[in-house]
Scaffold this motif. Structure first.
Motif, PDB file in Angstrom:
ATOM      1  N   GLU A  60       0.497  -1.502  -0.110  1.00 50.98           N
ATOM      2  CA  GLU A  60      -0.007   0.344  -0.028  1.00 50.98           C
ATOM      3  C   GLU A  60       1.222   1.240   0.155  1.00 50.98           C
ATOM      4  OE1 GLU A  60      -4.024  -0.910   1.680  1.00 50.98           O
ATOM      5  OE2 GLU A  60      -2.559  -2.493   3.215  1.00 50.98           O
ATOM      6  N   PRO A  61       2.040   1.379   0.449  1.00 46.66           N
ATOM      7  CA  PRO A  61       2.028   2.485   0.808  1.00 46.66           C
ATOM      8  C   PRO A  61       3.101   2.850  -0.735  1.00 46.66           C
ATOM      9  CG  PRO A  61       3.536   1.154   2.427  1.00 46.66           C
ATOM     10  CD  PRO A  61       2.520   0.532   1.881  1.00 46.66           C
ATOM     11  N   VAL A  62       3.772   1.685  -1.114  1.00 45.86           N
ATOM     12  CA  VAL A  62       4.794   1.561  -1.512  1.00 45.86           C
ATOM     13  C   VAL A  62       3.962   1.672  -3.343  1.00 45.86           C
ATOM     14  CG1 VAL A  62       6.393   0.010  -4.072  1.00 45.86           C
ATOM     15  CG2 VAL A  62       6.205   0.200  -0.595  1.00 45.86           C
ATOM     16  N   ALA A  63       3.011   1.317  -3.457  1.00 46.20           N
ATOM     17  CA  ALA A  63       1.439   1.577  -4.523  1.00 46.20           C
ATOM     18  C   ALA A  63       1.372   3.465  -4.218  1.00 46.20           C
ATOM     19  CB  ALA A  63       1.003   1.317  -4.073  1.00 46.20           C
ATOM     20  N   ARG A  64       0.723   3.636  -3.308  1.00 42.28           N
ATOM     21  CA  ARG A  64       0.867   5.399  -3.455  1.00 42.28           C
ATOM     22  C   ARG A  64       2.031   6.436  -3.513  1.00 42.28           C
ATOM     23  NH1 ARG A  64      -0.704   3.822   1.973  1.00 42.28           N
ATOM     24  NH2 ARG A  64      -3.119   3.468   1.928  1.00 42.28           N
ATOM     25  N   MET A  65       3.088   5.923  -4.000  1.00 37.99           N
ATOM     26  CA  MET A  65       4.479   5.748  -4.400  1.00 37.99           C
ATOM     27  C   MET A  65       4.311   6.507  -6.276  1.00 37.99           C
ATOM     28  SD  MET A  65       7.688   5.134  -1.719  1.00 37.99           S
ATOM     29  CE  MET A  65       8.387   6.399  -2.218  1.00 37.99           C
ATOM     30  N   GLY A  66       3.002   5.144  -6.470  1.00 40.82           N
ATOM     31  CA  GLY A  66       3.257   4.905  -8.427  1.00 40.82           C
ATOM     32  C   GLY A  66       3.825   3.915  -8.588  1.00 40.82           C
ATOM     33  N   VAL A  67       4.542   3.410  -7.253  1.00 38.03           N
ATOM     34  CA  VAL A  67       5.436   1.478  -8.182  1.00 38.03           C
ATOM     35  C   VAL A  67       3.793   0.514  -7.913  1.00 38.03           C
ATOM     36  CG1 VAL A  67       7.237   0.227  -7.616  1.00 38.03           C
ATOM     37  CG2 VAL A  67       7.419   2.337  -7.112  1.00 38.03           C
ATOM     38  N   LEU A  68       3.972   0.360  -8.975  1.00 34.18           N
ATOM     39  CA  LEU A  68       3.196  -1.084  -9.092  1.00 34.18           C
ATOM     40  C   LEU A  68       3.700  -2.050  -8.072  1.00 34.18           C
ATOM     41  CD1 LEU A  68       0.635  -2.547 -10.333  1.00 34.18           C
ATOM     42  CD2 LEU A  68       1.929  -3.524 -12.073  1.00 34.18           C
ATOM     43  N   SER A  69       2.827  -2.359  -7.313  1.00 36.70           N
ATOM     44  CA  SER A  69       3.016  -3.243  -6.377  1.00 36.70           C
ATOM     45  C   SER A  69       2.418  -4.831  -6.052  1.00 36.70           C
ATOM     46  CB  SER A  69       2.961  -2.763  -4.691  1.00 36.70           C
ATOM     47  OG  SER A  69       3.780  -1.651  -4.504  1.00 36.70           O
ATOM     48  N   ALA A  70       2.986  -6.072  -6.179  1.00 40.17           N
ATOM     49  CA  ALA A  70       2.403  -7.223  -6.161  1.00 40.17           C
ATOM     50  C   ALA A  70       2.411  -8.107  -4.574  1.00 40.17           C
ATOM     51  CB  ALA A  70       2.857  -8.529  -6.804  1.00 40.17           C
ATOM     52  N   HIS A  71       1.429  -8.203  -3.888  1.00 39.67           N
ATOM     53  CA  HIS A  71       0.704  -8.241  -2.325  1.00 39.67           C
ATOM     54  C   HIS A  71       1.357  -9.998  -2.805  1.00 39.67           C
ATOM     55  CE1 HIS A  71      -0.957  -8.807   1.408  1.00 39.67           C
ATOM     56  NE2 HIS A  71       0.097  -9.004   1.131  1.00 39.67           N
ATOM     57  N   CYS A  72       1.947 -10.416  -2.085  1.00 38.81           N
ATOM     58  CA  CYS A  72       2.305 -12.190  -2.360  1.00 38.81           C
ATOM     59  C   CYS A  72       2.521 -12.864  -0.694  1.00 38.81           C
ATOM     60  CB  CYS A  72       3.546 -12.774  -3.081  1.00 38.81           C
ATOM     61  SG  CYS A  72       4.866 -11.462  -2.785  1.00 38.81           S
ATOM     62  N   PRO A  73       1.842 -13.407  -0.019  1.00 40.91           N
ATOM     63  CA  PRO A  73       1.446 -13.136   1.261  1.00 40.91           C
ATOM     64  C   PRO A  73       2.578 -14.331   1.112  1.00 40.91           C
ATOM     65  CG  PRO A  73      -0.215 -12.614   0.834  1.00 40.91           C
ATOM     66  CD  PRO A  73       0.108 -12.410  -0.595  1.00 40.91           C
ATOM     67  N   SER A  74       2.078 -15.684   0.416  1.00 47.73           N
ATOM     68  CA  SER A  74       2.425 -17.105   0.570  1.00 47.73           C
ATOM     69  C   SER A  74       3.706 -17.377  -0.076  1.00 47.73           C
ATOM     70  CB  SER A  74       1.426 -18.001  -0.268  1.00 47.73           C
ATOM     71  OG  SER A  74       0.569 -17.433   0.344  1.00 47.73           O
ATOM     72  N   GLY A  75       4.313 -16.327  -0.589  1.00 47.86           N
ATOM     73  CA  GLY A  75       5.646 -15.849  -1.148  1.00 47.86           C
ATOM     74  C   GLY A  75       5.800 -15.891  -2.423  1.00 47.86           C
ATOM     75  N   LEU A  76       6.311 -15.961  -3.385  1.00 49.22           N
ATOM     76  CA  LEU A  76       6.295 -15.427  -5.176  1.00 49.22           C
ATOM     77  C   LEU A  76       6.315 -16.288  -5.670  1.00 49.22           C
ATOM     78  CD1 LEU A  76       6.526 -13.213  -7.299  1.00 49.22           C
ATOM     79  CD2 LEU A  76       9.922 -13.560  -7.600  1.00 49.22           C
ATOM     80  N   THR A  77       5.049 -17.054  -5.719  1.00 50.27           N
ATOM     81  CA  THR A  77       4.763 -18.209  -6.836  1.00 50.27           C
ATOM     82  C   THR A  77       4.311 -17.943  -8.138  1.00 50.27           C
ATOM     83  OG1 THR A  77       2.490 -17.058  -7.378  1.00 50.27           O
ATOM     84  CG2 THR A  77       3.291 -18.932  -4.937  1.00 50.27           C
TER      85      THR A  77
END
Length: 139
Positions: A60-77
């Motif tokens: 959320e805070p990174v996206a507010r800066m204009g960065v597309l942010s991918a949430h991966c709470p179970s790791g990067l699959t």
């Protein structure tokens, strides 16, 4: 290095990422530092985060800066990777605001809040200016 580029199985994550780092602590400070050191605008970055705090962790805070942010709470699959790269490509093709969160569920990118959705044209122009990348920072 095992992650393939959707639509081009001969390319791998390591082919796309020229600059990567893991940083603990304040993500806003981290991305300000990345932008200064790389010279690339926020709209040219793609952030993957596994933090579980809040709805989307540090996304959320990174996206507010204009960065597309991918949430991966179970790791990067493979699924999260492919969905984030496709989302980035679609937003870049539309010259859209990149300040969105790609949910791990595979849904459409979402605004982290109404403030991101109504960001000023000047902030959008700064974020999306320059070359776009399919990973954190293009080579």
């Amino acid at each position: 290095d095992a992650f393939e580029v959707p639509g081009d199985p001969s390319r791998r994550l390591s082919d796309l990422v020229a600059y990567q780092e893991i940083y603990t602590g304040n993500k806003r400070a981290h991305f300000e530092s990345l932008r200064r050191r790389s010279g690339l605008p926020f709209g040219s970055m793609l952030f993957f985060d596994d933090a579980r705090g809040g709805r989307f962790g540090n996304c959320e805070p990174v996206a507010r800066m204009g960065v597309l942010s991918a949430h991966c709470p179970s790791g990067l699959t493979d699924g999260v990777w492919a969905h984030a790269v496709r989302s980035y490509a679609a937003l870049a093709a539309d010259e859209a605001w990149m300040g969105m969160v790609v949910p791990a569920s595979g849904g459409a990118p979402e605004s982290p809040d109404e403030a991101s959705a109504s960001a000023s044209a000047a902030a959008r122009e700064e974020s999306n200016g320059g070359a776009h990348a399919a990973a954190l920072v293009r080579r």
